[in-house]
Structures are given as structure tokens and as C-alpha cells.
Enzyme design. Structure first.
Site, PDB file in Angstrom:
ATOM      1  N   CYS A 222      -1.482  -8.395  12.415  1.00  0.00           N
ATOM      2  CA  CYS A 222      -1.068  -9.744  12.045  1.00  0.00           C
ATOM      3  C   CYS A 222      -0.178 -10.422  13.077  1.00  0.00           C
ATOM      4  O   CYS A 222       0.485 -11.400  12.773  1.00  0.00           O
ATOM      5  CB  CYS A 222      -0.372  -9.724  10.696  1.00  0.00           C
ATOM      6  SG  CYS A 222       1.076  -8.668  10.684  1.00  0.00           S
TER       7      CYS A 222
ATOM      8  N   ASN B 117       6.692   7.382   5.077  1.00  0.00           N
ATOM      9  CA  ASN B 117       6.452   6.793   6.392  1.00  0.00           C
ATOM     10  C   ASN B 117       5.014   7.123   6.805  1.00  0.00           C
ATOM     11  O   ASN B 117       4.662   8.283   7.007  1.00  0.00           O
ATOM     12  CB  ASN B 117       7.461   7.369   7.394  1.00  0.00           C
ATOM     13  CG  ASN B 117       7.313   6.716   8.764  1.00  0.00           C
ATOM     14  OD1 ASN B 117       6.213   6.335   9.183  1.00  0.00           O
ATOM     15  ND2 ASN B 117       8.427   6.583   9.452  1.00  0.00           N
ATOM     16  N   ALA B 118       4.192   6.101   6.932  1.00  0.00           N
ATOM     17  CA  ALA B 118       2.766   6.310   7.185  1.00  0.00           C
ATOM     18  C   ALA B 118       2.517   6.996   8.526  1.00  0.00           C
ATOM     19  O   ALA B 118       1.595   7.808   8.651  1.00  0.00           O
ATOM     20  CB  ALA B 118       2.021   4.980   7.135  1.00  0.00           C
TER      21      ALA B 118
ATOM     22  N   ASP C  70      -2.865  -1.692   7.309  1.00  0.00           N
ATOM     23  CA  ASP C  70      -2.428  -3.091   7.426  1.00  0.00           C
ATOM     24  C   ASP C  70      -0.948  -3.139   7.802  1.00  0.00           C
ATOM     25  O   ASP C  70      -0.099  -3.594   7.033  1.00  0.00           O
ATOM     26  CB  ASP C  70      -2.668  -3.825   6.089  1.00  0.00           C
ATOM     27  CG  ASP C  70      -2.400  -5.319   6.186  1.00  0.00           C
ATOM     28  OD1 ASP C  70      -2.230  -5.830   7.309  1.00  0.00           O
ATOM     29  OD2 ASP C  70      -2.365  -5.977   5.123  1.00  0.00           O
TER      30      ASP C  70
ATOM     31  N   PHE D 142       0.387   1.213   4.551  1.00  0.00           N
ATOM     32  CA  PHE D 142       1.082  -0.077   4.615  1.00  0.00           C
ATOM     33  C   PHE D 142       0.571  -0.974   3.478  1.00  0.00           C
ATOM     34  O   PHE D 142       0.157  -2.101   3.680  1.00  0.00           O
ATOM     35  CB  PHE D 142       0.855  -0.766   5.978  1.00  0.00           C
ATOM     36  CG  PHE D 142       1.097   0.135   7.153  1.00  0.00           C
ATOM     37  CD1 PHE D 142       2.386   0.318   7.638  1.00  0.00           C
ATOM     38  CD2 PHE D 142       0.056   0.825   7.758  1.00  0.00           C
ATOM     39  CE1 PHE D 142       2.628   1.167   8.714  1.00  0.00           C
ATOM     40  CE2 PHE D 142       0.285   1.674   8.835  1.00  0.00           C
ATOM     41  CZ  PHE D 142       1.571   1.841   9.318  1.00  0.00           C
TER      42      PHE D 142
HETATM   43  N1  SAH Z   1      -1.540  -4.750   2.856  1.00  0.00           N
HETATM   44  C1  SAH Z   1      -0.482  -5.584   2.338  1.00  0.00           C
HETATM   45  C2  SAH Z   1       0.457  -6.123   3.413  1.00  0.00           C
HETATM   46  C3  SAH Z   1       1.162  -5.089   4.261  1.00  0.00           C
HETATM   47  S1  SAH Z   1       2.608  -5.681   5.014  1.00  0.00           S
HETATM   48  C4  SAH Z   1      -1.076  -6.745   1.551  1.00  0.00           C
HETATM   49  O1  SAH Z   1      -2.252  -7.098   1.745  1.00  0.00           O
HETATM   50  O2  SAH Z   1      -0.353  -7.331   0.763  1.00  0.00           O
HETATM   51  C5  SAH Z   1       3.188  -4.288   5.858  1.00  0.00           C
HETATM   52  C6  SAH Z   1       3.832  -3.219   4.992  1.00  0.00           C
HETATM   53  O3  SAH Z   1       4.095  -2.092   5.823  1.00  0.00           O
HETATM   54  C7  SAH Z   1       5.162  -3.583   4.365  1.00  0.00           C
HETATM   55  O4  SAH Z   1       5.062  -3.501   2.972  1.00  0.00           O
HETATM   56  C8  SAH Z   1       6.164  -2.528   4.901  1.00  0.00           C
HETATM   57  O5  SAH Z   1       7.070  -2.086   3.898  1.00  0.00           O
HETATM   58  C9  SAH Z   1       5.245  -1.419   5.302  1.00  0.00           C
HETATM   59  N2  SAH Z   1       5.726  -0.504   6.353  1.00  0.00           N
HETATM   60  C10 SAH Z   1       6.411  -0.787   7.478  1.00  0.00           C
HETATM   61  N3  SAH Z   1       6.599   0.323   8.227  1.00  0.00           N
HETATM   62  C11 SAH Z   1       6.008   1.346   7.557  1.00  0.00           C
HETATM   63  C12 SAH Z   1       5.839   2.740   7.817  1.00  0.00           C
HETATM   64  N4  SAH Z   1       6.308   3.311   8.925  1.00  0.00           N
HETATM   65  N5  SAH Z   1       5.161   3.468   6.903  1.00  0.00           N
HETATM   66  C13 SAH Z   1       4.657   2.906   5.789  1.00  0.00           C
HETATM   67  N6  SAH Z   1       4.792   1.600   5.497  1.00  0.00           N
HETATM   68  C14 SAH Z   1       5.447   0.816   6.360  1.00  0.00           C
END
Ligand code: SAH
Length: 390
Positions: A334, A273-274, A294, A223
Site C-alpha cells: 500500500c 509477529n507475522a 497485506d 496482517f
Molecule cells: N488486511 C487488512 C489491513 C492490514 S493493515 C484489511 O484489509 O483491513 C496492516 C496490519 O498489519 C495492521 O493491522 C498492523 O497491526 C499489522 N502489523 C504490522 N506489523 C505486523 C507484524 N510484524 N506482524 C503482524 N502484523 C503486523
């Protein structure tokens, strides 16, 4: 002025000074009700409670701006509030970037202003605050002579207030792709199309908290969005950093940020997809010295807290399994709906399922430009935890 009379029994929230008054807490309204107008709020026995703005279309009927009867709500009021907010941030050591106004916690309900060097991004999330936008813009101009002001009101909550979603310039047009400095690094910020206001300033101190544990480490960051934590990890001496985000756009920005800091050989990114990838990689036996998570808020409503907890547990379980014995998990949440104790419990549940023991390194909230007011749970929203995974 229109008077809003509260019911006899006043909620603890209102008593504690919280500025929201819900429609079902009101006994009567005396006078005209025009959306966005200033009204006075009284207790059932006619004691002055405060002055704020009303919106009959919203469940939150009134949001208080002051508890001082002698204070007038006018352009000067907003100028003084913004000046105070800036003075407070300066006392805390902020010079370049900060959340200048954090809504309720600055006693300016529904107003968000982020300062990115000479540029400002604002959100007016309630009708009564939106009405004062010209006064707020004028105050910013007077206080900072900004290079640009941009409105990021492209958020669904505005619709609960009967307002459209919109974004655009509140100053003369300017290039909305800017570069900011943070903790000694440089980061691209897209004010027009980045998430929220373009950059998550709330993790500012937390990004610095990874400084020692990433040295010489193989780091996985899920993320990653524009790679703020990942770029920091590279900068702080990680051996390798792999960042993951589901958005191609975010990953492209993250790569640009790596290049901007000369870290393109250390920090690499994949748009995946994480949830899926972390599961697969733990099956494959991959191991990292540090795993950082995150994720976005898994819930925005009370009804689905359980779903959010399941999400946090699942992703942390998957993350933990990828940490070498003695390595570290860096994990955030968050949403204010999952309060700190509940978050810690959820991480412990994940550890139990992963059959790992945890040792807490640090547990923090958001940076101090996002003040927390005790009992105002929507101000206490970010959880940031580093644990050693044994
Ligand atoms: N760490 C970042 C903020 C993360 S916000 C910072 O400090 O700026 C959350 C992120 O998770 C977003 O960019 C979104 O695109 C991503 N996201 C949402 N679902 C996801 C998934 N299933 N796999 C990977 N990324 C995902």
C-alpha cells in the site's frame, strides 16, 4: 488577492495539472501571506495558473483548488465539489460505503472523506483545507443528512502543516462502533479508534477477487487487521482460515467480525509477529492452500525505499514457502513509493530465492472510488496481486 509568481522553468508536475506547488518552485509572492488563505498563482510571464490555498509553514507552499479564473473559492465551491464527487461514485455503482473524496484525485487536495453508510469520517491534512472544515461539514449535512460525522485528524502529517493532531465529533455525538455491509458480509467498524478512518475501503474489490481460490482451502492471512480478507475467505467457503496480526486489538475485532458472520468455527486468529511466525512455520513444514499478505507501508520516505523493498521481498519469500504446490499467494502493498513494476519485480525476486515459479492470476490497484490520475504517482498506491505458486 495575493499573487504567487512561479519561477520561469515550470516543473512537469505542475504542467500535468498536479495541484502542488513547492516553495522552491516559486519566484515571488506579491501581497500578504496568511496561512490557509486563498491565493492566485501566475507563471513568470503573468499567465493565470490557478487558485488555491497557501501555507508558508509547509514545503508545499500552495495547493491548487481550481485552474478556472472565474471560480470563487467559497462554501458553495465545496458543496459543488462534494456533490460532484458523490455523483461520480454513484455512476460507478457505489451506494453504501465508499471513499467519497480522495484528495488530489478529486481536485480537493489534502481532503479525505470516507462514507460508511450514514456515517462520515473526514481528514483535513493541510492548513488551507482545515480552514474549510465547517463548509465541508455543512455540505455533507445538506447532501446526506448523516447520522454522524467524525474527524480523524490524528495523523502526524498535520504537524508538517503546523497543525495539531486531533479527533472528535463534527456532528452531535453518536456511537462510533458501527456495522457496515460489504460484498454481502457484515463488518464491525470502529470509527473512533480503528486504523486510518476505521476501515480499508480501498481493498473492497480485491477482497472479492479471492472468491474462487479460497473455496475448500486452508487459508493463512497475515496482517489481517480486523480480518476483512479472512472473513471474506470464510464466507466464500474456505475450509479453515487463520488470521495473524501483531495487534491484540485488531485480532479481537477480527474475532467479532467472524462471529458477526457466523464464521467463528472457520476463522480463527492469533496476535503474533507475522515475520517471526511465518519463518518458524516454514521451518516446521506447515503448508497452506492460500496465503494472504497485506502488510503496512514499510516506508513513508524516498530515502528508505530500499528498506521497504527488502521488507516486501522477505515477507513474500516467507509467505510463498508456506504455499502448497499449485496453491495461491495473495499479496498487497500500500505504499505509493513502490510503484507497480517494482512490486512485481520484488515478488519475482522472492520467488527466485524460494525456488518457486509463479503464474499471475490477477494484478489490480485500489477500488475505483480511489481514482488514479496518470502521472500523479501518489494517487496510484495500492498493488494487489494473486499468483499461483508452482
Ligand atoms: N488486511 C487488512 C489491513 C492490514 S493493515 C484489511 O484489509 O483491513 C496492516 C496490519 O498489519 C495492521 O493491522 C498492523 O497491526 C499489522 N502489523 C504490522 N506489523 C505486523 C507484524 N510484524 N506482524 C503482524 N502484523 C503486523
Amino acid at each position: 488577492m495575493t499573487k504567487v509568481i512561479l519561477k520561469k522553468k515550470i516543473s512537469r508536475r505542475i504542467e500535468s495539472g498536479h495541484p502542488w506547488i513547492f516553495a522552491n518552485e516559486v519566484h515571488a509572492v506579491e501581497g500578504d501571506v496568511a496561512g490557509g488563505e486563498t491565493v492566485d498563482v501566475y507563471t513568470h510571464d503573468k499567465k493565470f495558473m490557478g487558485r488555491g490555498y497557501i501555507n508558508p509553514q509547509s514545503q508545499i507552499l500552495v495547493r491548487l483548488l481550481t485552474r478556472d479564473k472565474s471560480e470563487t473559492i467559497d462554501d458553495a465551491f465545496f458543496f459543488n465539489k462534494l456533490k460532484e464527487a458523490w455523483e461520480y461514485r454513484q455512476r460507478l455503482g457505489y451506494t453504501e460505503n465508499c471513499r467519497l473524496v480522495f484528495g488530489e484525485a478529486d481536485y480537493l487536495p489534502a481532503l479525505i472523506i470516507d462514507k460508511f453508510s450514514d456515517y462520515f469520517v473526514l481528514q483535513t491534512l493541510a492548513l488551507g483545507m482545515d480552514k474549510w472544515k465547517p463548509a465541508i461539514v455543512q455540505a455533507l449535512e445538506k447532501l446526506f443528512s448523516p447520522k454522524g460525522i467524525y474527524e480523524r485528524n490524528d495523523v502526524p502529517v498535520r504537524e508538517l502543516e503546523g497543525m495539531p493532531q486531533q479527533k472528535g465529533f463534527l456532528s452531535a455525538p453518536f456511537d462510533t462502533q458501527i456495522i457496515i455491509n460489504e460484498n454481502g458480509l457484515r463488518m464491525h467498524v470502529d470509527l473512533e479508534s480503528g486504523q486510518k478512518t476505521g476501515y480499508f475501503l480501498d481493498q473492497h474489490d480485491n477482497r472479492r477477487a479471492i472468491q474462487h481460490i479460497v473455496k475448500g482451502a486452508d487459508v493463512l492471512g497475515a496482517f489481517c487487521y480486523t480480518g476483512s480478507f479472512e472473513t471474506h475467505a470464510g464466507w466464500y467457503g474456505a475450509k479453515s482460515v487463520l488470521g495473524l496480526d501483531i495487534s491484540e486489538n485488531a485480532v479481537a475485532q477480527a474475532r467479532r467480525n467472524a462471529a458477526l458472520n457466523g464464521l467463528e468455527n472457520i476463522c480463527t486468529y492469533q496476535a503474533v509477529n507475522a515475520f517471526d511466525v511465518l519463518k518458524q512455520w516454514s521451518k516446521d513444514g506447515r503448508q497452506y492452500d492460500v496465503v494472504m499478505l497485506d502488510p503496512p507501508a514499510f516506508t513513508k520516505s524516498r530515502e528508505t525505499i530500499q528498506k521497504a523493498i527488502t521488507g516486501y521481498k522477505e515477507i513474500n519469500l516467507r509467505g510463498m514457502k508456506l504455499v502448497k504446490k499449485g496453491g495461491f499467494l495473495v499479496t498487497s502493498s500500500c505504499t505509493n513509493l513502490v510503484q507497480p513494476e517494482l512490486f512485481l519485480e520484488t515478488i519475482q525476486m522472492a520467488a527466485k530465492d524460494a525456488r518457486r515459479k509463479l503464474r499471475q492470476v490477477t494484478f489490480q490497484a485500489q477500488a475505483s472510488d480511489h481514482p488514479i490520475i496518470e502521472g500523479w504517482e501518489n494517487t496510484n498506491y495500492l498493488k494487489f496481486l494473486i499468483v499461483q505458486v508452482l
